[in-house]
Design an enzyme around this catalytic site. Structure first.
Site, PDB file in Angstrom:
ATOM      1  N   ARG A   1     -82.353 -32.591 -26.523  1.00 49.04           N
ATOM      2  CA  ARG A   1     -81.709 -31.362 -26.945  1.00 49.04           C
ATOM      3  C   ARG A   1     -80.673 -30.844 -25.961  1.00 49.04           C
ATOM      4  NH1 ARG A   1     -85.954 -31.436 -29.091  1.00 49.04           N
ATOM      5  NH2 ARG A   1     -86.697 -31.974 -27.030  1.00 49.04           N
ATOM      6  N   THR A   2     -81.096 -30.673 -24.723  1.00 47.91           N
ATOM      7  CA  THR A   2     -80.235 -29.937 -23.807  1.00 47.91           C
ATOM      8  C   THR A   2     -78.910 -30.667 -23.604  1.00 47.91           C
ATOM      9  OG1 THR A   2     -82.207 -29.062 -22.769  1.00 47.91           O
ATOM     10  CG2 THR A   2     -80.159 -28.774 -21.567  1.00 47.91           C
TER      11      THR A   2
ATOM     12  N   LYS B   1     -77.825 -45.688  -5.855  1.00 51.81           N
ATOM     13  CA  LYS B   1     -77.332 -46.371  -4.640  1.00 51.81           C
ATOM     14  C   LYS B   1     -77.551 -45.509  -3.414  1.00 51.81           C
ATOM     15  CE  LYS B   1     -73.385 -48.417  -7.074  1.00 51.81           C
ATOM     16  NZ  LYS B   1     -71.915 -48.367  -7.106  1.00 51.81           N
TER      17      LYS B   1
ATOM     18  N   ARG C   1     -79.141 -31.669 -14.896  1.00 51.98           N
ATOM     19  CA  ARG C   1     -80.610 -31.634 -14.990  1.00 51.98           C
ATOM     20  C   ARG C   1     -81.165 -32.583 -13.927  1.00 51.98           C
ATOM     21  NH1 ARG C   1     -84.422 -31.903 -20.109  1.00 51.98           N
ATOM     22  NH2 ARG C   1     -83.630 -29.791 -20.105  1.00 51.98           N
TER      23      ARG C   1
ATOM     24  N   HIS D   1     -84.853 -22.940 -15.975  1.00 46.99           N
ATOM     25  CA  HIS D   1     -84.091 -23.563 -17.068  1.00 46.99           C
ATOM     26  C   HIS D   1     -83.307 -22.441 -17.758  1.00 46.99           C
ATOM     27  CE1 HIS D   1     -82.818 -26.147 -20.149  1.00 46.99           C
ATOM     28  NE2 HIS D   1     -83.947 -26.717 -20.499  1.00 46.99           N
TER      29      HIS D   1
END
Ligand code: NCD
Length: 306
Positions: A51-52, A80, A101, A129
């Site tokens: 969703r986000t 890396k 995120r 959030h």
């Protein structure tokens, strides 16, 4: 240039302004089709999301902008060994705004200190959030007609659920709001949050069953038990099905109570509830896109200079 790390970065006026803009976008989508023309949003997702990420991307596309980015840590230079600070400097050379995120609490904050463009926290670890909270506020405002004078039940994994932490932070600034925190003892809201509620004189109660409080609630915010944040699988298995909302439990609820869930749902809301007119969780997803449009266009307009 303002970034959004925590919902507390926004004052009540700014929250109300974003909600008003989102409502205007819903009413007049055509007026916003070119708001972010020639602008680019980078989505940096180091943790799974459906969703986000897609909501951010859909929001930017609807504003006439374009998107770039990655959907997992494996496909970025983090694999890396590149630091968040360096990544933020690099992405600032390609994009006008970025959404991050990350599994680590505070990673988007580190990025915002090093980026030369606005950074939006799209969920950091078990911390915050804020854009989910904007979606929650828009949903509550549209369904209940107000953000003040509400009794809000939050149910499930209140310890690891970052959406809960941000929602409490936002709603505790509206008058007449009372929280009912429904969780097993192991999954209670972190003490730093309940301590702040107590210090600010905001009424809250901690209970263990939803049945005992159902008739009082104006909003019931269900959450998933956050499997990926448990240290031990046996604890997850023991706690995962503590709460399952079904039509039977809703019999004592107010006829206009709004049922929210940030999704993804596992077992905590029976699919039989989906047809109930009080079930707002799919509408909440739609609202997430509108409010992210409001946020991106506002940040890019530079309205929030600091
Ligand atoms: C939430 C999250 O990522 O914290 N999901 C979302 O963004 N809507 C809730 C969750 O994962 O349980």
């Amino acid at each position: 240039m303002k970034s959004l790390n925590s919902i507390l970065d926004l004052g009540v006026d700014e929250l109300d302004g974003l909600i008003a803009t989102a409502k205007d976008i819903i009413a007049h989508p055509e007026a916003y089709r070119e708001s972010c023309k020639y602008k680019k949003l980078a989505t940096l997702f180091y943790e799974p999301s459906t969703r986000t990420r897609l909501s951010f991307e859909a929001a930017m596309l609807e504003l006439g902008g374009s998107v770039l980015g990655f959907a997992s840590a494996n496909s970025s230079s983090a694999s890396k060994g590149e630091s968040m600070a360096d990544t933020a400097k690099i992405i600032s050379c390609y994009a006008d705004i970025m959404a991050i995120r990350h599994p680590m609490d505070g990673a988007p904050f580190v990025a915002s200190r090093n980026a030369s463009v606005p950074v939006i926290n799209a969920g950091d670890g078990m911390h915050n959030h804020p854009t989910q909270t904007l979606a929650d506020l828009l949903t509550i405002s549209r369904e209940m007609g107000r953000l003040h004078d509400l009794t809000i039940g939050l149910c499930g994994d209140l310890k690891f659920g970052r959406t809960v932490h941000s929602l409490i932070g936002a709603m505790s600034r509206y008058p007449g709001v009372e929280f009912v925190l429904i969780s097993p003892p192991e999954l209670r809201v972190p003490a730093y949050i309940t301590q702040k509620l107590a210090d600010d004189g905001i009424p809250f109660r901690e209970v263990e069953t939803m049945e005992e409080v159902m008739p009082e609630l104006d909003v019931l915010y269900m959450t998933r038990v956050q499997k990926e944040r448990f240290f031990n699988e046996a604890d997850y298995i023991r706690l995962k099905d503590t709460y399952i909302l079904d039509p039977d439990k809703l019999k004592t609820a107010k006829p206009d109570m709004a049922i929210l869930h940030p999704l993804p749902r596992v077992n905590e809301i029976s699919t039989k509830v989906d047809a109930d007119p009080r079930a707002m969780y799919f509408e909440q997803v739609r609202n997430g896109r509108f409010v992210r449009m409001a946020l991106i266009s506002t940040l890019l307009e530079g309205l929030y200079e600091d």
